[in-house]
Structure formats: C-alpha cells, structure tokens
Design an enzyme around this catalytic site. Sequence first.
Site, PDB file in Angstrom:
ATOM      1  N   LYS A   1       0.062 -15.511  -6.286  1.00 61.89           N
ATOM      2  CA  LYS A   1       1.362 -14.952  -5.916  1.00 61.89           C
ATOM      3  C   LYS A   1       2.182 -14.684  -7.175  1.00 61.89           C
ATOM      4  O   LYS A   1       2.381 -15.590  -7.996  1.00 61.89           O
ATOM      5  CB  LYS A   1       2.104 -15.912  -4.981  1.00 61.89           C
TER       6      LYS A   1
ATOM      7  N   GLY B   1       4.634  -9.141   1.281  1.00 66.27           N
ATOM      8  CA  GLY B   1       5.892  -9.834   1.078  1.00 66.27           C
ATOM      9  C   GLY B   1       6.918  -8.961   0.388  1.00 66.27           C
ATOM     10  O   GLY B   1       6.575  -8.034  -0.347  1.00 66.27           O
ATOM     11  N   MET B   2       8.194  -9.282   0.615  1.00 65.16           N
ATOM     12  CA  MET B   2       9.270  -8.511  -0.001  1.00 65.16           C
ATOM     13  C   MET B   2       9.588  -8.979  -1.412  1.00 65.16           C
ATOM     14  O   MET B   2      10.063  -8.197  -2.236  1.00 65.16           O
ATOM     15  CB  MET B   2      10.523  -8.576   0.881  1.00 65.16           C
TER      16      MET B   2
ATOM     17  N   ALA C   1      -3.935  -9.016  -0.964  1.00 63.81           N
ATOM     18  CA  ALA C   1      -4.237  -9.933   0.138  1.00 63.81           C
ATOM     19  C   ALA C   1      -3.980  -9.263   1.482  1.00 63.81           C
ATOM     20  O   ALA C   1      -2.997  -8.528   1.639  1.00 63.81           O
ATOM     21  CB  ALA C   1      -3.403 -11.201   0.006  1.00 63.81           C
ATOM     22  N   PRO C   2      -4.852  -9.500   2.469  1.00 65.81           N
ATOM     23  CA  PRO C   2      -4.628  -8.951   3.811  1.00 65.81           C
ATOM     24  C   PRO C   2      -3.339  -9.499   4.424  1.00 65.81           C
ATOM     25  O   PRO C   2      -2.865 -10.568   4.047  1.00 65.81           O
ATOM     26  CB  PRO C   2      -5.858  -9.437   4.591  1.00 65.81           C
ATOM     27  N   GLY C   3      -2.799  -8.777   5.398  1.00 61.79           N
ATOM     28  CA  GLY C   3      -1.596  -9.220   6.096  1.00 61.79           C
ATOM     29  C   GLY C   3      -0.376  -8.411   5.698  1.00 61.79           C
ATOM     30  O   GLY C   3      -0.448  -7.447   4.930  1.00 61.79           O
TER      31      GLY C   3
ATOM     32  N   ASP D   1       1.348 -27.183  -1.291  1.00 60.28           N
ATOM     33  CA  ASP D   1       1.586 -27.372  -2.715  1.00 60.28           C
ATOM     34  C   ASP D   1       1.139 -26.107  -3.450  1.00 60.28           C
ATOM     35  O   ASP D   1       0.252 -25.388  -2.999  1.00 60.28           O
ATOM     36  CB  ASP D   1       0.793 -28.581  -3.221  1.00 60.28           C
TER      37      ASP D   1
END
Length: 618
Positions: free
Chosen positions: A353, A337-338, A332-334, A388
């Site tokens: 995710k 996440g850690m 995913a772009p951006g 959600d």
Amino acid sequence: MAGSFVTTLNDPRAFDIAQALLDGFNRHYKLFRQTSAEAKQRFEAADWHGQQRAQRERIEFYDLRVDEAAERLENEFRASSLSEETWQQVKLYYIGLLINHHQPELAETFFNSVTTKILHRSYFRNDFIFVRPAVSTEYIENEEPDSLPTYRAYYPSRPGSAEGLRETLLRIVDNYQLQREFEDLGRDIDYVLQAFRNQFGDVKLSANFQIQVLASLFFRNKGAYIVGKVINGFRETGFALPVLHNSRELLTIDTALFGEDELLLLFSFARAYFLVDMEIPSAYVQFLRSLMPRKPRWELYNALGLQKQGKNQFYRDFLYHLRHSSDSFRIAPGIKGMVMLVFDLPSFPFVFKVIKDFYPPQKDTTRELIQSKYQLVKTHDRVGRMADSLEYSNVAFPRQRFEPELIEEIRHFCPSLLEEEGDSLVLKHLYIERRMIPLNIYLQEATPEQMKHAVIEYGNAIKDLVAANIFPGDMLWKNFGVTRHGKVVFYDYDEIEYLTDCNFRKVPEPRTEEEEMSGDIWYSVGPKDVFPETFGPFLLGNPTVREVFMQHHAELLDPAFWQGRKDRIAGGYVHDVFPYDPHKRFRRPLGLGFGSLDAEAVSLHPASATTQLGHNPI
C-alpha cells in the site's frame, strides 16, 4: 566491489564503531527488557492504563535508540564519509563481538537499522549489512548460575494419576510467584485438569510424558498467559492458560486453550504485542514455533514485541520468494482506494500500500495524517480486529516484474514516492499487510449461511473496536476483510479516530416541511460529529443483510450505544476483549468470578459467529 572481501582488519576506527553500535543495541534491549519485566508488577496491581501505556511506549524505544546510535557515529567518527573498506571491517568486527551474545539476530537487525540511516542505498548488500544472518541462534544458553532457563520441564510424580498431574499444575502456577491471591486456585486447577482430560482422553502415558512451560509469563492488556506444551510419546500439544482478575480483584484461570488453532488466535497478527521478559528471544521463538509450525518466525518475533526483527525477517522471506517466483506485481483486485494505491503479487499472500500524492475533495487529509493513523494502529490494542502493517522505506523492486498498468498507476498517483533507476523501481515509502478477501466481495460470493455469519462477524468486529476505544470512521463493507480462516478484520485506517474524541448525536427532528423533504443535510455538523442512525442506508441496502444485521447488531444504529461506551471508557474503564471464544471460558458458580462480565462478553461475541464462519483463528 560486489563480492570483494577484506583480508586484513587494519582500521582501528572500525572496531570502535562496531563497539559503539553494539553499545547502542545493548542499551535498547536493556530498556526493552526492563519494560517487559515490569509488566508483571503492573498486572499484579491491576494497572491496566499503565500496561497499555507501556505497550505503546515500548514500540517507540527502537527508533529512539537507532537515532541515538546514528548521531553518535556521525559525531564521533564522521561515519557518512568512511570508505567502503572501513564499513566492511565494521561488519566483520561486529560479527566477532556477537559470538557469545544472547540476542545476536536482534543486534544484527539493529546494525542494519543504524547503518542504512547513514549509508547510501548502494551499500544495502551483504558486504556491508546483514542481508543474511551471520551468527547462529541455535542452542544459545545463558550460562550464568542464577539465570532462568527458557522453559521448565515438569514430570508428574505418578504418571496416569490425576493427583500427580494436579500437583504438577499447582506447582507450575506457583512457580510464577504472582503477588496477588487467587480466588480459588484449587478449583481452577480442577477445571484445567478436566480440560486436560477432555483434550487427551484415555491415552497411554509414555516414558517421556512431561509438561514444558516457558519460564516467563506473557502479558497483554488485562491478561497473563502461561504458555507451554504437553509431550507424550511423539505427540506434542501446545496449551495456554489465561490468568485474569475477576470482579473481586482476585486472580482466576479463565480457561485452557489447546492446539495450534487456538494458539494462533492468541498470537494473531491482528492483536497487540505481548510483554515478555526474555533473555534469549530466539529460544522463545523456537519453542513457540514448535507449538505453531504454520506461523512464520517473523510473526512470532512481532507477537513478542520485537517488530523490527519481524520486519527484517519478513523482508528476507519476501526476497527469497521473489527469487523463486516469476509472476508479476499487479493492481490489487477490488474497489480502488481514494488515498492508497494498492498492489500485490498473486503468489505472495500480502498487499503493498502506497499513499497517493493527491486525494479527491471528500478526503480532507494529508500524507502526514494518514501515517499518524497507521502509527496509532501500530501502538494501540488491535483486539484481533485491525491488521498489523509493516512499514518500509526505499524498497527496490525489479522493474520487469511489474505490469505496465501498475507502473503507470504509480507514476500518476504517487510520483513523489517513485524513483526509476535502470532495472529497478524504488518506492520511498510503503506499507505491507496480509492479503484478505474484501468483505464486500466476500458477501457477493457467499452462500446464505456464509453471508449470515459474515454479517454477524462484521458487527462483532465493530463492537470489539469500540471496546478498544476505536471508531473505524468509514464502516463500509469494502474497508473490512475476511481472513483465510473466516475472521473479519478492519484494514482501512485513514479515517480512524479514538471513540472518546467523537461526538455521537441523534439526527434532529425536522422543524419544517422543507427540512423534512430536503435531500441535503439541513442541520449543523461538527468535524467530529457522528450520526449512527445514518449508517443504515450505506450498509443495509440488501434486505437479507439488513435482516441479519438488525437481528444481531441493531444497537450499532443507536447513538446511545456509542455514547454509553464512550462515557464508560472516558471514565477509565478498560473493556475485556478475549482472544478466544467466550463459550470456552470456565463457568463458575453464580455469584462467583466475573459476575456481569460473562453476560457482556457473550453478547459481544455470539459463539456461532466465529465457529460457523470458520473454526480456525487468524
């Protein structure tokens, strides 16, 4: 054996298993419906904590009943050792048992939930489970004499007459038999009548002019909602009337909501599920879909508290999209996440995710703790500010649809959750959420006006979370998203905490020159200590952003704001967070109605923040 079909139902165990499965579902839905029906008594008694507790506990009902049914099948029938032919017969018998059932689609999903706990993944096809629905949900009716219809139709006695419509509206409210007095129902109906006039203007009434209203109220938190539609000629307009308790502990109709956009906000994926007493849920979904044609059926099932049915329907939609698309899954772009590896399919408006196997040192967490945070959000009031998520296990993806970089990323960060089986990649656990523009990216690309209103929305989102007893933990812009309609929503849950579990402190004054000049934290910090004064350097480096933030939300940097909200919640107060713009609320004479609540609600939500950023709801 794919494509084979049994021609003889000759295994008596198969019928008994099918009946046991249906018994398990019927027990589940009886308890689900009982809890939903009791929402009316809790609303009448203003038992807000009981209402919240029921909303949380009802979500857990399903998995408990599934586990019970799976255990029964194993104990009584040694289900895991049965042949493929027997399981095919089980499904066919089950279909026969659903012919006159009032919740066949839910019962099919329950069948899937139980059997997939017992059977190997190789059975996950339509021969053995309900990959596709088998029993129609069209035109299901309850034929019992005392049963409630799905909706009631009202025909104002004198079309075109305000008095006729007024009497009809009074009768609509009275038919719900709420056991608590209205402060002034006649006054409220006059407000509603004026809202109807404002909405429809001077229209000619057709012969079919009528008002259809769903027979059960929709309960959520401190509100009850009358949901229906006005039909005139070929035009249908949905509406909802929120009924609330005022400061005098009497009922009032708070506003009138009209049209798809306002109803989408009420039924948003970022809000808690409704409690609704439904004999035939598919009929409710069909009615609601006529009010909100842009909202997929799976989201409506979710909104009604039938999240497992919504999850099943979503997965069917996903498989259908996968079959009719050709683009590839990608990272995913951006900002990465850690604790989560996030990927998406560009043509599909959702993100996937996966919890990583290991985390950087600053993230003191575990897989179990992260999953508990997601469950907290699932069962909590999301107040329109937390997305959600749909949770899945053992999902098989076509390998050829994955970019090589994504496969390597999963192999590196999530090896324990990945199984590679020929042409398939199987992920043992993942979450799926609606795709949004990360707020940090949105701010980089925004016009000055868009930036201003996004910052206002960001502060409003935090205040709504605070009102729901939620502290976001990591408040960086990248952990919030902007929906396609301009709403700011929080979506990074690994550091989320109950507000009442946090200790909000003021940064101590330095005692020495060395402490004042130190670049390190020289004072003691407990595990749940939060220092709101320190938010500024992380959030407000951009001078323009800082100016807007300080003008509208400076109190978020003050420990007293947070501690005050915490103390009030700890004292039992349940804040009001409205699923509509407060400026839409009926304005009552000074001294009547909600008193100071009006001022608090308006201060939490400047009207311009949502109307300028995007007039459509989520």
